[in-house]
Design a protein around this motif. Structure first.
Motif, mmCIF file in Angstrom:
data_model
loop_
_atom_site.group_PDB
_atom_site.id
_atom_site.type_symbol
_atom_site.label_atom_id
_atom_site.label_comp_id
_atom_site.label_asym_id
_atom_site.label_seq_id
_atom_site.Cartn_x
_atom_site.Cartn_y
_atom_site.Cartn_z
ATOM 1 N N VAL A 33 18.855 -0.453 -46.500
ATOM 2 C CA VAL A 33 18.471 0.202 -47.627
ATOM 3 C C VAL A 33 18.592 -0.942 -48.935
ATOM 4 O O VAL A 33 19.748 -1.290 -49.133
ATOM 5 C CB VAL A 33 19.122 1.331 -48.460
ATOM 6 N N TYR A 34 17.888 -1.276 -49.716
ATOM 7 C CA TYR A 34 17.957 -2.015 -50.899
ATOM 8 C C TYR A 34 17.616 -1.125 -51.988
ATOM 9 O O TYR A 34 16.407 -0.772 -52.379
ATOM 10 C CB TYR A 34 16.516 -3.241 -50.687
ATOM 11 N N PRO A 35 18.677 -1.325 -53.037
ATOM 12 C CA PRO A 35 18.587 -0.162 -53.999
ATOM 13 C C PRO A 35 17.722 -0.698 -55.380
ATOM 14 O O PRO A 35 18.355 -0.705 -56.346
ATOM 15 C CB PRO A 35 20.288 0.091 -54.402
ATOM 16 N N ASN A 36 16.776 -1.435 -54.945
ATOM 17 C CA ASN A 36 15.935 -1.396 -56.103
ATOM 18 C C ASN A 36 14.469 -1.823 -55.483
ATOM 19 O O ASN A 36 14.118 -1.204 -54.366
ATOM 20 C CB ASN A 36 16.171 -3.094 -56.497
ATOM 21 N N SER A 37 13.514 -2.280 -56.128
ATOM 22 C CA SER A 37 11.950 -2.280 -55.706
ATOM 23 C C SER A 37 11.777 -2.938 -54.434
ATOM 24 O O SER A 37 12.660 -4.144 -54.040
ATOM 25 C CB SER A 37 11.134 -2.551 -56.909
ATOM 26 N N TYR A 38 10.775 -2.725 -53.673
ATOM 27 C CA TYR A 38 10.265 -3.728 -52.488
ATOM 28 C C TYR A 38 9.975 -5.076 -52.965
ATOM 29 O O TYR A 38 10.519 -5.965 -52.344
ATOM 30 C CB TYR A 38 9.076 -2.842 -51.908
ATOM 31 N N PHE A 39 9.561 -5.124 -54.181
ATOM 32 C CA PHE A 39 9.028 -6.471 -54.556
ATOM 33 C C PHE A 39 10.387 -7.138 -54.759
ATOM 34 O O PHE A 39 10.394 -8.593 -54.584
ATOM 35 C CB PHE A 39 8.510 -6.333 -56.079
ATOM 36 N N VAL A 40 11.482 -6.695 -55.399
ATOM 37 C CA VAL A 40 12.986 -7.514 -55.488
ATOM 38 C C VAL A 40 13.547 -7.628 -54.005
ATOM 39 O O VAL A 40 14.084 -8.562 -53.503
ATOM 40 C CB VAL A 40 13.590 -6.823 -56.443
ATOM 41 N N GLY A 41 13.575 -6.559 -53.485
ATOM 42 C CA GLY A 41 14.303 -6.475 -52.104
ATOM 43 C C GLY A 41 13.969 -7.326 -51.151
ATOM 44 O O GLY A 41 14.783 -8.017 -50.355
ATOM 45 N N MET A 42 12.665 -7.628 -51.193
ATOM 46 C CA MET A 42 11.937 -8.516 -49.970
ATOM 47 C C MET A 42 12.242 -9.891 -50.378
ATOM 48 O O MET A 42 11.814 -10.836 -49.574
ATOM 49 C CB MET A 42 10.592 -8.078 -49.709
ATOM 50 N N SER A 43 12.485 -10.281 -51.517
ATOM 51 C CA SER A 43 12.980 -11.709 -51.823
ATOM 52 C C SER A 43 14.384 -11.942 -51.535
ATOM 53 O O SER A 43 14.846 -13.100 -51.826
ATOM 54 C CB SER A 43 12.571 -11.880 -53.387
ATOM 55 N N ASN A 44 15.368 -10.942 -50.966
ATOM 56 C CA ASN A 44 16.626 -11.127 -50.788
ATOM 57 C C ASN A 44 16.791 -11.749 -49.254
ATOM 58 O O ASN A 44 16.518 -10.894 -48.441
ATOM 59 C CB ASN A 44 17.353 -9.963 -50.900
ATOM 60 N N LEU A 45 17.343 -12.745 -49.217
ATOM 61 C CA LEU A 45 17.285 -13.584 -47.701
ATOM 62 C C LEU A 45 18.352 -12.583 -46.961
ATOM 63 O O LEU A 45 17.978 -12.480 -45.778
ATOM 64 C CB LEU A 45 17.893 -15.053 -47.769
ATOM 65 N N GLY A 46 19.327 -12.202 -47.249
ATOM 66 C CA GLY A 46 20.352 -11.681 -46.680
ATOM 67 C C GLY A 46 19.998 -10.025 -46.141
ATOM 68 O O GLY A 46 20.225 -9.703 -45.027
ATOM 69 N N PHE A 47 18.946 -9.616 -46.742
ATOM 70 C CA PHE A 47 18.214 -8.440 -46.278
ATOM 71 C C PHE A 47 17.523 -8.629 -45.034
ATOM 72 O O PHE A 47 17.389 -7.851 -43.995
ATOM 73 C CB PHE A 47 17.372 -7.811 -47.266
ATOM 74 N N HIS A 48 16.797 -9.937 -45.068
ATOM 75 C CA HIS A 48 15.981 -10.256 -43.785
ATOM 76 C C HIS A 48 16.943 -10.435 -42.742
ATOM 77 O O HIS A 48 16.543 -10.151 -41.456
ATOM 78 C CB HIS A 48 15.214 -11.550 -44.149
ATOM 79 N N ILE A 49 18.148 -11.132 -42.994
ATOM 80 C CA ILE A 49 19.141 -11.593 -41.746
ATOM 81 C C ILE A 49 19.604 -10.162 -41.183
ATOM 82 O O ILE A 49 19.581 -10.344 -40.057
ATOM 83 C CB ILE A 49 20.153 -12.355 -42.413
ATOM 84 N N ILE A 50 20.037 -9.483 -41.827
ATOM 85 C CA ILE A 50 20.556 -8.440 -41.157
ATOM 86 C C ILE A 50 19.527 -7.377 -40.618
ATOM 87 O O ILE A 50 19.826 -6.739 -39.485
ATOM 88 C CB ILE A 50 21.359 -7.346 -42.421
ATOM 89 N N TYR A 51 18.281 -7.318 -40.898
ATOM 90 C CA TYR A 51 17.124 -6.509 -40.401
ATOM 91 C C TYR A 51 16.825 -7.313 -39.302
ATOM 92 O O TYR A 51 16.779 -6.305 -38.182
ATOM 93 C CB TYR A 51 15.918 -6.598 -41.450
ATOM 94 N N ASP A 52 16.982 -8.338 -39.149
ATOM 95 C CA ASP A 52 16.563 -9.253 -37.707
ATOM 96 C C ASP A 52 17.618 -8.917 -36.839
ATOM 97 O O ASP A 52 17.360 -8.706 -35.622
ATOM 98 C CB ASP A 52 16.216 -10.642 -37.987
ATOM 99 N N LEU A 53 18.846 -9.184 -37.326
ATOM 100 C CA LEU A 53 20.088 -8.976 -36.432
ATOM 101 C C LEU A 53 20.062 -7.573 -35.750
ATOM 102 O O LEU A 53 20.511 -7.457 -34.384
ATOM 103 C CB LEU A 53 21.487 -9.471 -37.346
ATOM 104 N N LEU A 54 20.087 -6.618 -36.764
ATOM 105 C CA LEU A 54 20.156 -5.248 -36.054
ATOM 106 C C LEU A 54 18.978 -5.001 -35.014
ATOM 107 O O LEU A 54 19.289 -4.186 -33.820
ATOM 108 C CB LEU A 54 20.228 -4.242 -37.187
#
Length: 574
Positions: A33-54
């Motif tokens: 979960v990113y506690p902000n909009s898709y527009f902001v969250g999908m610009s967060n590299l750490g979010f991509h890293i954990i999504y791929d890892l899991l």
């Protein structure tokens, strides 16, 4: 449930490349979960890293969840449609684990809104055996999780690549054994880098000062920050490709950590030591980006500090791609880097002196001198870049009125230089009120009085707006002072956070503090004694508290601290 909202998520998913979908019921369900909009969250590299890892695990299906845009929130509420995941449009409450990526204090209010809209109990103590386990990671939980302690079952302290696999292994083992929730959390607490707040009791005196943090039976005395020692073993780049992001880049991380010792910067202290990826590994990621033909966004604490930055620029442009950078330092920027940015279409070159006077830059140990700024501007102008931006902070420790005059004077002289070189471009000052943060030498210092800061900001804006093509953008002081309470707050601030949610959100935070008889001045304006026990002191960042206090004294004495070097053992991290 609103059928149209579900279809909109499906349509958005079709516009992406690189996401994962697994059949429901075949794996443990994890909502990232990113506690902000898709527009902001999908610009967060750490979010991509954990999504791929899991999702690369054989036992986990990770799906993404975002806060809907403001225009859609009302539709969710009015139709009683729960917040849903991107991949399978499943309600938030259907997941086994909810992992929140938290980068900004103002998103704390969004966390509670998401849980409410997702029909998940906000208070950890009220969740039972059938409810999801809530985990939070990212910069904010790593530095001070306590304002969120009543909400989350566990926190990730450090870098997720080395913690999440062990956390998921412990979770799966506990589930196979059929352990009840409380015993499962104790198993999670055994994982290095996992902090379970319910296993610690916070004690206060009559004046509200924290007097003790007592580990309960089975809890570790301290939770040590975990970090990736070999970055090459953990590639970090965009995983899900979409055009609907804040930057619309293909992100690639060049380095992690910073050894510059800027005294205001949490990342500089909590993500030591500085580590670089090898050029060959980064070039492999550049090759992966080729099929998308997107601009490369290089990520790192200071891109210009990357030892092979010139070669990397040549490699990226040699592939016919353009590039951008998250940040660079004016004292290490190269002609090759600036020319590459200009060739990539960069319109504005950003520099971060943070302060206008030599004295204040000595206080914060910035290491940037005026000639570095003029040299960087020179490189930009020669490359055809017409516009420049300065990052500035107001309200720094030991700041005087003369330091505000110095900001004005520096801006005026930089603009004069632009005009002398024939540039009619814009000089923009992005100005933020300073917030002392945990695990920095300034954690003992108060925030500057809000009225004083507002007066200084107004003077800056009023004086500089007289100059043509000079723009002053100021972050909201009101929000900065809310962040000031949240960033250094204790568990009682978490109670006010929940009460503010009940009253309508961030605008009700001051009222919530008042109802709970919590004085904001206690968190904002109080200079802490050296012996102060901070709420985050059960977390171990790898260096001693005394090291930070010595740095505070060096700041007051205007003494420099040289950057990290090989074989250095000053702070203890290495």
């Amino acid at each position: 449930m609103d059928w149209e909202l579900k279809q909109e998520l499906k349509k958005q998913l079709k516009e992406e490349q690189g996401y994962y979908i697994y059949p429901v019921g075949t794996r443990t369900r994890f909502a990232l979960v990113y506690p902000n909009s898709y527009f902001v969250g999908m610009s967060n590299l750490g979010f991509h890293i954990i999504y791929d890892l899991l999702n690369k695990r054989s036992d986990t299906a990770c799906e993404r969840v975002f806060l809907p845009e403001r225009t859609k929130i009302e539709r969710y509420v009015n139709t009683r449609t729960p917040i849903m995941s991107m991949e399978t449009q499943s309600p938030l409450y259907d997941f086994d684990l909810l992992g929140f990526a938290v980068s900004f204090e103002m998103d704390y209010f969004n966390i509670l809104q998401l849980l409410s809209m997702g029909k998940v109990k906000a208070k950890a103590a009220e969740r039972g055996e059938r409810d999801p386990i809530l985990v939070a990671g990212g910069p904010c939980p790593t530095f001070n999780p306590e304002p969120l302690a009543a909400i989350f079952d566990a926190f990730i302290i450090g870098e997720g690549e080395v913690i999440m696999p062990a956390l998921m292994d412990a979770y799966q083992a506990a589930k196979r054994e059929g352990l009840p929730r409380n015993e499962l959390l104790q198993k999670l607490a055994e994982v290095p880098g996992v902090y379970v707040p319910s296993l610690y009791e916070h004690c206060y005196d009559d004046e509200g000062h924290l007097t003790a943090i007592e580990p309960l039976s089975g809890a570790p005395a301290a939770v040590s920050r975990q970090w990736v020692h070999d970055l090459d073993a953990y590639p970090a780049h965009t995983v899900v490709v979409t055009d609907n992001t804040e930057f619309n880049f293909y992100l690639i991380e060049t380095a992690r950590g910073c050894g510059r010792h800027c005294r205001f910067c949490m990342a500089g202290y909590c993500f030591r030591k500085p580590r670089n990826r090898s050029l060959s590994v980064i070039n492999e990621e550049v090759q992966e980006a080729l099929k998308y033909r997107k601009r490369i966004g290089l990520m790192g604490a200071a891109i210009s500090d990357y030892p092979e930055i010139d070669a990397l620029c040549k490699d990226i442009l040699g592939e016919g791609l353009s590039m951008s950078v998250a940040s660079f330092r004016a004292d290490s920027v190269t002609k090759e880097l600036v020319d590459s940015l200009a060739e990539s279409g960069l319109k504005t070159l950003t520099m971060a002196p943070e302060a206008g006077s030599d004295r204040m830059r000595a206080v914060i140990n910035k290491g940037i001198e005026e000639h570095h700024l003029f040299h960087s501007m020179d490189l930009g102008l020669s490359a055809g870049i017409r516009n420049f931006r300065l990052y500035i902070m107001v309200g720094l420790p030991f700041e005087e009125e003369e330091d505000i005059d110095a900001i004005i004077d520096l801006a005026e002289r930089l603009k004069d230089y632009m005009e002398a070189r024939g540039s009619k471009g814009t000089l923009t000052l992005s100005v933020n009120p300073f917030i002392p943060k945990p695990f920095t030498p300034f954690q003992w210092e108060p925030m500057a009085d809000r009225k004083t800061v507002e007066k200084r900001l107004k003077r800056l804006e009023k004086t500089l707006r007289r100059r043509k093509h000079v723009v002053v953008n100021i972050e909201s002081p009101k929000e900065a002072y809310i962040q000031g309470v949240l960033s250094r707050g204790d568990r009682r601030v978490g109670e006010a956070l929940m009460r503010a949610h009940e009253l309508g959100g961030s605008k009700a935070f001051k009222r919530a503090l008042k109802e709970l008889r919590l004085d904001p001045a206690f968190y904002l304006y109080r200079k802490r004694p050296e012996s102060e026990l901070f709420p985050w002191e059960r977390l171990d960042m790898g260096f001693k508290k005394s090291y930070l206090y010595e740095e505070l004294k060096r700041a007051e004495a205007l003494k420099p601290t040289i950057p990290c070097f090989e074989g250095c053992h000053r702070c203890g991290v290495c």
